[in-house]
Design a protein around this motif. Structure first.
Motif, PDB file in Angstrom:
ATOM      1  N   GLU A 124      -6.016  -2.986  11.670  1.00 47.61           N
ATOM      2  CA  GLU A 124      -6.214  -4.405  11.982  1.00 47.61           C
ATOM      3  C   GLU A 124      -6.916  -5.151  10.852  1.00 47.61           C
ATOM      4  N   ILE A 125      -7.978  -4.566  10.313  1.00 46.97           N
ATOM      5  CA  ILE A 125      -8.725  -5.252   9.259  1.00 46.97           C
ATOM      6  C   ILE A 125      -7.983  -5.186   7.918  1.00 46.97           C
ATOM      7  N   LEU A 126      -7.177  -4.139   7.723  1.00 48.09           N
ATOM      8  CA  LEU A 126      -6.357  -4.053   6.516  1.00 48.09           C
ATOM      9  C   LEU A 126      -5.275  -5.129   6.508  1.00 48.09           C
ATOM     10  N   GLU A 127      -4.701  -5.399   7.658  1.00 47.50           N
ATOM     11  CA  GLU A 127      -3.602  -6.364   7.732  1.00 47.50           C
ATOM     12  C   GLU A 127      -4.060  -7.798   7.477  1.00 47.50           C
ATOM     13  N   ASN A 180       5.280   3.905  12.729  1.00 49.06           N
ATOM     14  CA  ASN A 180       4.599   3.288  13.869  1.00 49.06           C
ATOM     15  C   ASN A 180       3.950   1.946  13.545  1.00 49.06           C
ATOM     16  N   ASN A 181       3.713   1.678  12.272  1.00 50.65           N
ATOM     17  CA  ASN A 181       3.093   0.418  11.872  1.00 50.65           C
ATOM     18  C   ASN A 181       4.164  -0.674  11.834  1.00 50.65           C
ATOM     19  N   VAL A 182       4.380  -1.316  12.969  1.00 49.54           N
ATOM     20  CA  VAL A 182       5.502  -2.252  13.128  1.00 49.54           C
ATOM     21  C   VAL A 182       5.381  -3.478  12.233  1.00 49.54           C
ATOM     22  N   VAL A 183       4.165  -3.897  11.913  1.00 53.38           N
ATOM     23  CA  VAL A 183       3.999  -5.059  11.027  1.00 53.38           C
ATOM     24  C   VAL A 183       4.526  -4.736   9.637  1.00 53.38           C
ATOM     25  N   GLY A 184       4.305  -3.506   9.189  1.00 50.78           N
ATOM     26  CA  GLY A 184       4.863  -3.052   7.916  1.00 50.78           C
ATOM     27  C   GLY A 184       4.223  -3.629   6.680  1.00 50.78           C
ATOM     28  N   SER A 243       7.211   1.020   2.334  1.00 48.79           N
ATOM     29  CA  SER A 243       6.060   1.212   3.216  1.00 48.79           C
ATOM     30  C   SER A 243       5.443   2.589   3.054  1.00 48.79           C
ATOM     31  N   LEU A 244       6.224   3.579   2.635  1.00 46.98           N
ATOM     32  CA  LEU A 244       5.715   4.931   2.390  1.00 46.98           C
ATOM     33  C   LEU A 244       6.249   5.450   1.064  1.00 46.98           C
ATOM     34  N   SER A 245       5.370   6.048   0.272  1.00 50.31           N
ATOM     35  CA  SER A 245       5.777   6.692  -0.970  1.00 50.31           C
ATOM     36  C   SER A 245       4.883   7.895  -1.207  1.00 50.31           C
ATOM     37  N   ALA A 246       5.350   8.814  -2.033  1.00 47.15           N
ATOM     38  CA  ALA A 246       4.588  10.023  -2.337  1.00 47.15           C
ATOM     39  C   ALA A 246       4.714  10.342  -3.821  1.00 47.15           C
ATOM     40  N   TYR A 247       3.618  10.801  -4.400  1.00 42.67           N
ATOM     41  CA  TYR A 247       3.594  11.095  -5.831  1.00 42.67           C
ATOM     42  C   TYR A 247       2.860  12.401  -6.110  1.00 42.67           C
ATOM     43  N   LYS A 248       3.368  13.111  -7.089  1.00 41.29           N
ATOM     44  CA  LYS A 248       2.679  14.265  -7.662  1.00 41.29           C
ATOM     45  C   LYS A 248       2.330  13.858  -9.082  1.00 41.29           C
TER      46      LYS A 248
END
Length: 277
Positions: A124-127, A180-184, A243-248
């Motif tokens: 909530e506070i992040l959005e 699950n984060n519908v606001v995205g 909305s989602l990413s991953a890094y090595k």
């Protein structure tokens, strides 16, 4: 001025990130278990002339109630949160299964459950920020599976494997959160720093011979904190569009890997919600 929160921000990677953004002029909230290390962080902030922008909150993040307390304190004190970085960890390998006072396996509570509770609790506070980011320092890009029937390793506890299992749980946490984060609006980044020369890595090893061997290995392949955090800083300042990413390190990890299975992510989410009830 942006506001960021860093768990495990009094040591290693977390402290390196916190110090960098303090120097840049941002407000940094650091969460750590040691009040002594917290005071050291605040003293360093004073030396930088950043004491008004440095905040230390003491907490035992292996406990759900402590994570919830931190969430409420942050919400009460700050109107907006731009970035959250999860670095809190315990390098010591526990040879026997041990539980927190709340009945959760210790590593499960600290390495996964804390990040789950904070991710959703701070949403909530992040959005309220323009470009909010959560960066989870774990180990995406590694093979492995999550035992959904025993997510706390109660029936087959092997201390050396528990931390790898924790990273696989965090892979699915990222997938579940993005779904699950519908606001995205929040960008969720899973980041594997690979080998980093932090003191905690060696302090946790009790065998003197093994400690010296590990120091030699990390001296050869490991990076100093100042170098290891560079790609993290780049991602925080210029997050990916997805909305989602991953890094090595700087290499993007394919989300098509089986460790990011969407069905498993939702099953883990459901199990975690039930546990928290």
């Amino acid at each position: 001025m942006k506001t960021m929160l860093v768990t495990g921000g009094t040591d290693g990677i977390g402290k390196g990130i916190a110090t960098h953004f303090l120097k840049k002029g941002d407000r940094v909230i650091v969460i750590g278990s040691s009040t002594i290390k917290g005071e050291l962080f605040l003293n360093e902030a004073r030396q930088l002339g950043a004491e008004e922008r440095a905040v230390f909150m003491q907490a035992n993040l292996s406990l759900v109630k402590e994570n919830k307390r931190i969430i409420e304190e942050v919400k009460n004190r700050f109107s907006c949160l731009d970035r959250v970085v999860f670095c809190a960890t315990n390098h010591k390998t526990r040879t026997e299964y041990s539980e927190t006072e709340e009945g959760f396996e210790f590593n499960f509570g600290l390495a996964y459950l804390s990040r789950f509770v904070l991710s959703y609790g701070l949403t909530e506070i992040l959005e309220k920020a323009d470009y909010p980011v959560i960066l989870n320092v774990c180990a995406p890009g590694m093979n492995g599976t999550v035992n959904l029937h025993d997510i706390q390793n109660k029936s087959n506890y092997k201390g050396a494997n528990v931390k790898y299992h924790g990273s696989r749980l965090n892979d699915l946490l990222g997938v579940g959160f993005a779904h699950n984060n519908v606001v995205g609006k929040i960008k969720y980044i899973l980041f594997n720093p690979w080998a980093v020369q932090t003191s905690g890595t060696f302090e946790a090893i009790e065998n003197p011979l093994m400690k010296n061997i590990m120091k030699l290995i990390y001296k050869t392949i490991g990076k100093p904190v100042e170098e290891a955090i560079v790609p993290i800083i780049e991602l925080l300042e210029n997050p990916p569009i997805s909305s989602l990413s991953a890094y090595k390190q700087r290499k993007e990890v394919s989300l098509a890997m089986t460790t990011f299975d969407k069905d498993n992510a939702q099953k883990l989410y459901n199990k975690t919600v039930q546990l928290l009830k």
